[in-house]
Design a protein around this motif. Structure first.
Motif, PDB file in Angstrom:
ATOM      1  N   LYS A   1       0.831  -1.204   0.000  1.00 48.81           N
ATOM      2  CA  LYS A   1       0.000   0.000   0.000  1.00 48.81           C
ATOM      3  C   LYS A   1       0.866   1.255   0.000  1.00 48.81           C
ATOM      4  N   ASP A   2       2.168   1.035  -0.027  1.00 52.88           N
ATOM      5  CA  ASP A   2       3.117   2.150   0.016  1.00 52.88           C
ATOM      6  C   ASP A   2       4.157   1.948  -1.083  1.00 52.88           C
ATOM      7  N   GLU A   3       3.934   2.583  -2.208  1.00 52.16           N
ATOM      8  CA  GLU A   3       4.814   2.377  -3.359  1.00 52.16           C
ATOM      9  C   GLU A   3       6.262   2.755  -3.064  1.00 52.16           C
ATOM     10  N   LYS A   4       6.473   3.737  -2.237  1.00 51.57           N
ATOM     11  CA  LYS A   4       7.836   4.202  -1.948  1.00 51.57           C
ATOM     12  C   LYS A   4       8.666   3.133  -1.241  1.00 51.57           C
ATOM     13  N   ASN A   5       8.004   2.275  -0.476  1.00 46.00           N
ATOM     14  CA  ASN A   5       8.735   1.275   0.302  1.00 46.00           C
ATOM     15  C   ASN A   5       8.474  -0.165  -0.172  1.00 46.00           C
ATOM     16  N   THR A   6       8.002  -0.315  -1.388  1.00 46.20           N
ATOM     17  CA  THR A   6       7.718  -1.645  -1.930  1.00 46.20           C
ATOM     18  C   THR A   6       9.013  -2.377  -2.264  1.00 46.20           C
TER      19      THR A   6
ATOM     20  N   THR B   1      18.054   2.274 -12.264  1.00 47.55           N
ATOM     21  CA  THR B   1      18.982   1.264 -12.772  1.00 47.55           C
ATOM     22  C   THR B   1      18.200   0.161 -13.469  1.00 47.55           C
ATOM     23  N   PRO B   2      18.856  -0.615 -14.346  1.00 51.22           N
ATOM     24  CA  PRO B   2      18.156  -1.710 -15.027  1.00 51.22           C
ATOM     25  C   PRO B   2      17.554  -2.674 -14.012  1.00 51.22           C
ATOM     26  N   PRO B   3      16.351  -3.183 -14.272  1.00 49.56           N
ATOM     27  CA  PRO B   3      15.686  -4.078 -13.314  1.00 49.56           C
ATOM     28  C   PRO B   3      16.479  -5.359 -13.089  1.00 49.56           C
ATOM     29  N   THR B   4      16.533  -5.790 -11.832  1.00 45.42           N
ATOM     30  CA  THR B   4      17.214  -7.029 -11.465  1.00 45.42           C
ATOM     31  C   THR B   4      16.175  -8.100 -11.174  1.00 45.42           C
ATOM     32  N   LEU B   5      16.225  -9.190 -11.948  1.00 44.63           N
ATOM     33  CA  LEU B   5      15.293 -10.292 -11.717  1.00 44.63           C
ATOM     34  C   LEU B   5      15.777 -11.115 -10.533  1.00 44.63           C
TER      35      LEU B   5
ATOM     36  N   THR C   1      15.854  -0.998  -6.640  1.00 43.62           N
ATOM     37  CA  THR C   1      16.817  -0.562  -7.653  1.00 43.62           C
ATOM     38  C   THR C   1      16.116   0.054  -8.862  1.00 43.62           C
ATOM     39  N   MET C   2      14.937  -0.436  -9.195  1.00 49.60           N
ATOM     40  CA  MET C   2      14.198   0.118 -10.326  1.00 49.60           C
ATOM     41  C   MET C   2      13.842   1.578 -10.087  1.00 49.60           C
ATOM     42  N   LYS C   3      13.498   1.903  -8.854  1.00 43.53           N
ATOM     43  CA  LYS C   3      13.115   3.282  -8.533  1.00 43.53           C
ATOM     44  C   LYS C   3      14.302   4.233  -8.619  1.00 43.53           C
ATOM     45  N   LYS C   4      15.514   3.665  -8.570  1.00 41.32           N
ATOM     46  CA  LYS C   4      16.714   4.490  -8.687  1.00 41.32           C
ATOM     47  C   LYS C   4      17.139   4.683 -10.139  1.00 41.32           C
TER      48      LYS C   4
END
Length: 258
Positions: free
Chosen positions: A79-84, A205-209, A200-203
Motif C-alpha cells: 500500500k506504500d509504493e515508496k517502500n515496496t 537502474t536496469p531491473p534485477t530479476l 533498484t528500479m526506482k533508482k
C-alpha cells in the motif's frame, strides 16, 4: 467463477528459479522474511485455438488468486509504493499447439515409398518421390520441433527437457522424455511470475530479476478460470525458491484453510 475449483485432477508442472543471494536472504533461519510487492500486468498469450474462457479472464481476478497464494511465502501486496520491495510481472495464457495437420499422412506415404525403394520397385522415379517426400516430412517436423522449443522456454521445461534427452538410457528415462515432448506439442495453460527488485528500479537502474516461477497444466479437458486456483496453490510452495528441474504435483481438489 474463480472460487470454483472444479474437478481439476491433472498434474501441475512448476519450474522456479531464484538468485542464490536472494534465496538466502529471504529463506534464512526462521520464517520467510516478509516482503511487499506490486503487480504489473505482463503479456497475454492467446494460443492457436479460440478459448473464450481464457480470453474472458480478467487480470484483476488473476492477481487476486495469486495474491492469496503468495501469502504462503510471506509476500504481501503493498500500500506504500515508496517502500515496496518487489515488482511482480505476471504473464499468462496458453501455449501454441505444435502440430502439422498432414504430418501423419505424409509419414505414412514416406514409409510406403521407403518400402518400394527397398524392394527396387521403379527405382529412379520412386527414389525421386521418396526424396521429395522426405523433405516435406523434415520441414513439418522442424516446425513442430521449433514450436516445442518455444513452448519449453515459455513453460520452464527447457532445462529438464535437455537433461532428460542427455540421460535417456533407461526405459523409464526414455518414457519421461517422451512424456515431456508430448506435453510440449499440446496446449497448456500457464502463468509466469517474474519478481524484480523494485528498490533498484526506482533508482533508475536496469531491473534485477530476483526470482521467477512458471506453472502450467494441460489445457485439454480443463478451463483456465477453474484450474487457476489449483495451479496457484501448487506453485505457492515454490514462490521465491530455486528448484532443480521440474516439480509435478496433483492439486488438492479442496483448498486448505489457513
Amino acid at each position: 467463477i474463480f472460487a470454483n475449483w472444479g474437478k481439476v485432477g491433472d498434474p501441475v508442472a512448476v519450474a522456479s528459479k531464484s538468485t542464490k543471494e536472494y534465496e538466502q536472504k529471504k529463506f534464512g533461519p526462521g520464517a520467510p522474511k516478509p516482503e511487499s510487492y506490486l503487480f504489473f500486468q505482463g503479456k497475454f498469450y492467446s494460443g492457436t485455438i479460440h478459448d473464450g474462457n481464457l480470453e474472458k479472464a480478467q487480470f484483476d481476478e488473476i492477481a487476486k488468486i495469486l495474491a492469496e497464494n503468495l501469502v504462503h511465502q510471506n509476500y504481501f501486496p503493498s500500500k506504500d509504493e515508496k517502500n515496496t520491495d518487489l515488482l511482480i510481472v505476471v504473464h499468462w495464457g496458453v501455449t501454441t499447439l505444435a502440430f502439422e495437420p498432414n504430418i501423419e499422412a505424409d509419414k505414412l506415404r514416406l514409409n510406403q515409398l521407403a518400402a518400394m525403394v527397398a524392394n527396387g520397385s521403379g527405382a529412379g522415379k520412386v527414389m525421386a518421390e521418396f526424396q521429395a517426400q522426405q523433405a516435406i516430412v523434415d520441414t513439418e517436423q522442424d516446425h513442430i520441433d521449433q514450436q516445442s522449443r518455444v513452448n519449453a522456454e515459455l513453460l520452464g521445461f527447457k532445462d529438464q527437457f535437455y537433461k532428460d534427452a542427455a540421460h535417456s538410457t533407461s526405459s523409464a528415462a526414455i518414457s519421461d522424455a517422451e512424456d515431456m515432448v508430448d506435453s510440449l506439442t499440446q496446449e497448456r495453460y500457464f502463468v509466469i511470475l517474474m519478481a524484480y527488485d523494485y528498490h533498484t528500479m526506482k533508482k533508475g537502474t536496469p531491473p534485477t530479476l530476483l526470482w521467477s516461477t512458471r506453472f502450467s497444466i494441460r489445457a485439454g479437458g480443463n478451463s483456465f478460470t477453474k484450474a487457476l486456483p489449483a495451479m496457484s496453490r501448487v506453485a505457492a510452495d515454490y514462490f521465491g525458491h530455486a528448484i532443480d528441474g521440474l516439480k509435478t504435483e496433483k492439486p488438492d481438489l479442496v483448498p486448505k484453510g489457513k
